[in-house]
Design a protein around this motif. Structure first.
Motif, PDB file in Angstrom:
ATOM      1  N   VAL A 195      67.967  35.594  36.389  1.00 40.02           N
ATOM      2  CA  VAL A 195      66.980  34.872  35.595  1.00 40.02           C
ATOM      3  C   VAL A 195      65.714  34.771  36.446  1.00 40.02           C
ATOM      4  CG1 VAL A 195      66.399  32.682  34.501  1.00 40.02           C
ATOM      5  CG2 VAL A 195      68.741  33.568  34.355  1.00 40.02           C
ATOM      6  N   VAL A 196      64.627  35.290  35.918  1.00 40.67           N
ATOM      7  CA  VAL A 196      63.365  35.279  36.654  1.00 40.67           C
ATOM      8  C   VAL A 196      62.239  34.788  35.760  1.00 40.67           C
ATOM      9  CG1 VAL A 196      64.028  37.138  38.246  1.00 40.67           C
ATOM     10  CG2 VAL A 196      62.872  37.698  36.107  1.00 40.67           C
ATOM     11  N   SER A 197      61.205  34.277  36.386  1.00 36.91           N
ATOM     12  CA  SER A 197      60.007  33.888  35.643  1.00 36.91           C
ATOM     13  C   SER A 197      58.938  34.966  35.843  1.00 36.91           C
ATOM     14  CB  SER A 197      59.528  32.506  36.108  1.00 36.91           C
ATOM     15  OG  SER A 197      59.262  32.523  37.494  1.00 36.91           O
ATOM     16  N   THR A 198      57.755  34.716  35.375  1.00 37.39           N
ATOM     17  CA  THR A 198      56.688  35.709  35.368  1.00 37.39           C
ATOM     18  C   THR A 198      56.248  36.113  36.775  1.00 37.39           C
ATOM     19  OG1 THR A 198      55.906  34.878  33.244  1.00 37.39           O
ATOM     20  CG2 THR A 198      54.336  36.158  34.539  1.00 37.39           C
ATOM     21  N   ARG A 199      56.054  37.411  36.948  1.00 35.96           N
ATOM     22  CA  ARG A 199      55.488  37.975  38.172  1.00 35.96           C
ATOM     23  C   ARG A 199      54.267  38.776  37.772  1.00 35.96           C
ATOM     24  NH1 ARG A 199      55.733  43.258  40.746  1.00 35.96           N
ATOM     25  NH2 ARG A 199      55.243  43.023  42.948  1.00 35.96           N
ATOM     26  N   ILE A 200      53.189  38.615  38.521  1.00 27.46           N
ATOM     27  CA  ILE A 200      51.984  39.407  38.321  1.00 27.46           C
ATOM     28  C   ILE A 200      51.753  40.226  39.585  1.00 27.46           C
ATOM     29  CG2 ILE A 200      49.461  39.322  38.081  1.00 27.46           C
ATOM     30  CD1 ILE A 200      49.878  36.841  36.282  1.00 27.46           C
ATOM     31  N   ASN A 201      51.467  41.494  39.383  1.00 25.35           N
ATOM     32  CA  ASN A 201      51.176  42.400  40.479  1.00 25.35           C
ATOM     33  C   ASN A 201      49.789  42.988  40.250  1.00 25.35           C
ATOM     34  OD1 ASN A 201      51.658  45.673  41.237  1.00 25.35           O
ATOM     35  ND2 ASN A 201      52.019  44.154  42.816  1.00 25.35           N
ATOM     36  N   LEU A 202      48.949  42.923  41.265  1.00 27.03           N
ATOM     37  CA  LEU A 202      47.607  43.499  41.201  1.00 27.03           C
ATOM     38  C   LEU A 202      47.548  44.678  42.159  1.00 27.03           C
ATOM     39  CD1 LEU A 202      45.564  40.167  41.439  1.00 27.03           C
ATOM     40  CD2 LEU A 202      46.041  41.483  39.355  1.00 27.03           C
ATOM     41  N   THR A 203      47.311  45.888  41.643  1.00 29.13           N
ATOM     42  CA  THR A 203      47.246  47.064  42.510  1.00 29.13           C
ATOM     43  C   THR A 203      45.801  47.566  42.579  1.00 29.13           C
ATOM     44  OG1 THR A 203      47.862  48.556  40.698  1.00 29.13           O
ATOM     45  CG2 THR A 203      49.641  47.752  42.106  1.00 29.13           C
ATOM     46  N   PHE A 204      45.223  47.421  43.758  1.00 30.01           N
ATOM     47  CA  PHE A 204      43.855  47.850  44.013  1.00 30.01           C
ATOM     48  C   PHE A 204      43.887  49.322  44.391  1.00 30.01           C
ATOM     49  CE2 PHE A 204      43.731  43.339  44.276  1.00 30.01           C
ATOM     50  CZ  PHE A 204      42.478  42.981  43.821  1.00 30.01           C
ATOM     51  N   ARG A 205      43.016  50.121  43.731  1.00 30.99           N
ATOM     52  CA  ARG A 205      43.073  51.568  43.870  1.00 30.99           C
ATOM     53  C   ARG A 205      41.659  52.150  44.008  1.00 30.99           C
ATOM     54  NH1 ARG A 205      47.868  53.277  40.213  1.00 30.99           N
ATOM     55  NH2 ARG A 205      49.020  51.332  40.089  1.00 30.99           N
ATOM     56  N   PRO A 206      41.556  53.293  44.693  1.00 33.44           N
ATOM     57  CA  PRO A 206      40.276  54.005  44.719  1.00 33.44           C
ATOM     58  C   PRO A 206      40.083  54.723  43.379  1.00 33.44           C
ATOM     59  CG  PRO A 206      41.929  55.293  45.853  1.00 33.44           C
ATOM     60  CD  PRO A 206      42.607  53.997  45.449  1.00 33.44           C
ATOM     61  N   HIS A 207      38.905  55.285  43.187  1.00 29.88           N
ATOM     62  CA  HIS A 207      38.622  56.070  41.996  1.00 29.88           C
ATOM     63  C   HIS A 207      37.508  57.038  42.335  1.00 29.88           C
ATOM     64  CE1 HIS A 207      37.755  57.155  37.838  1.00 29.88           C
ATOM     65  NE2 HIS A 207      38.863  56.552  37.489  1.00 29.88           N
ATOM     66  N   THR A 208      37.597  58.261  41.829  1.00 36.76           N
ATOM     67  CA  THR A 208      36.606  59.288  42.190  1.00 36.76           C
ATOM     68  C   THR A 208      35.391  59.318  41.277  1.00 36.76           C
ATOM     69  OG1 THR A 208      37.773  60.939  40.859  1.00 36.76           O
ATOM     70  CG2 THR A 208      38.366  60.780  43.195  1.00 36.76           C
ATOM     71  N   GLY A 209      35.400  58.580  40.152  1.00 36.73           N
ATOM     72  CA  GLY A 209      34.277  58.628  39.212  1.00 36.73           C
ATOM     73  C   GLY A 209      33.627  57.279  39.042  1.00 36.73           C
ATOM     74  N   GLY A 210      32.813  57.183  38.013  1.00 33.28           N
ATOM     75  CA  GLY A 210      32.196  55.907  37.660  1.00 33.28           C
ATOM     76  C   GLY A 210      31.018  55.532  38.537  1.00 33.28           C
ATOM     77  N   LYS A 211      30.523  54.308  38.295  1.00 33.81           N
ATOM     78  CA  LYS A 211      29.347  53.784  39.013  1.00 33.81           C
ATOM     79  C   LYS A 211      29.639  52.391  39.507  1.00 33.81           C
ATOM     80  CE  LYS A 211      26.450  56.168  35.748  1.00 33.81           C
ATOM     81  NZ  LYS A 211      25.829  56.025  34.477  1.00 33.81           N
ATOM     82  N   ARG A 212      29.147  52.075  40.656  1.00 31.48           N
ATOM     83  CA  ARG A 212      29.290  50.711  41.176  1.00 31.48           C
ATOM     84  C   ARG A 212      27.997  49.981  41.042  1.00 31.48           C
ATOM     85  NH1 ARG A 212      32.637  47.770  45.667  1.00 31.48           N
ATOM     86  NH2 ARG A 212      31.427  45.923  45.660  1.00 31.48           N
TER      87      ARG A 212
END
Length: 181
Positions: free
Chosen positions: A164-181
């Motif tokens: 029995v488990v409650s909510t888990r949130i995982n945030l995965t930070f990743r690079p990206h080769t496109g787009g604009k900052r």
């Protein structure tokens, strides 16, 4: 694996993340379309669209201040730069993600991925592509870094559980080769 957020910081971020724009996506596997067994969201730099499994397309929303600040903190700590964060919300013991490598072309060659866990402790497994898994119990506020090359040589998963488990949130930070900052 490091604890990078104290309990109060982790609790605050967890509450913030519960309010993110979560969605139940559909994935196509072996010719069948089915719901992804977890909720997902993506935030990031403009134009950093993300496609995985050749069937799930994610378009990033604008960074929230809390997520952008966390990105800056992780970059200062480990030195890797990130342009998107993908959130996974595991609502119950049946929410999961199977064995996979995060090797989508949009992240570039041999990306580094930084993963923050919030909420319930869940088992995370990693294994060489032809080897046996190692189990990690990712705690509230912990950071796991998969360094460049890991996605080429290893697979990882968050399996279903009978506990029995409650909510888990995982945030995965990743690079990206496109787009604009």
């Amino acid at each position: 694996m490091w604890t990078v957020l104290n309990h109060e910081q982790a609790n605050s971020l967890y509450q913030h993340c519960l309010k993110l724009e979560w969605q139940q996506n559909q994935i196509r596997i072996a010719g069948k379309t089915m719901p992804v067994p977890r909720l997902e969201c993506i935030y990031g730099d403009a134009g950093c669209d993300y496609l995985y499994s050749n069937s799930v397309f994610l378009k990033p929303l604008t960074w929230t201040d809390a997520l952008d600040n966390l990105r800056d903190r992780i970059t200062a700590l480990i030195g890797y730069k990130f342009r998107i964060v993908i959130g996974n919300q595991y609502r119950s013991a049946q929410d999961s993600i199977g064995w996979h490598a995060d090797n989508e072309p949009s992240m570039g060659f041999n990306p580094a991925i930084a993963s923050i866990s919030l909420g319930c402790v869940r088992k995370f497994q990693i294994k060489p592509k032809d080897g046996k898994p190692t189990d990690f119990w990712l705690e509230h506020g912990s950071l796991l870094v998969m360094h460049p090359g890991c996605q080429s040589t290893h697979l990882h998963q968050v399996p279903k559980t009978n506990k029995v488990v409650s909510t888990r949130i995982n945030l995965t930070f990743r690079p990206h080769t496109g787009g604009k900052r």
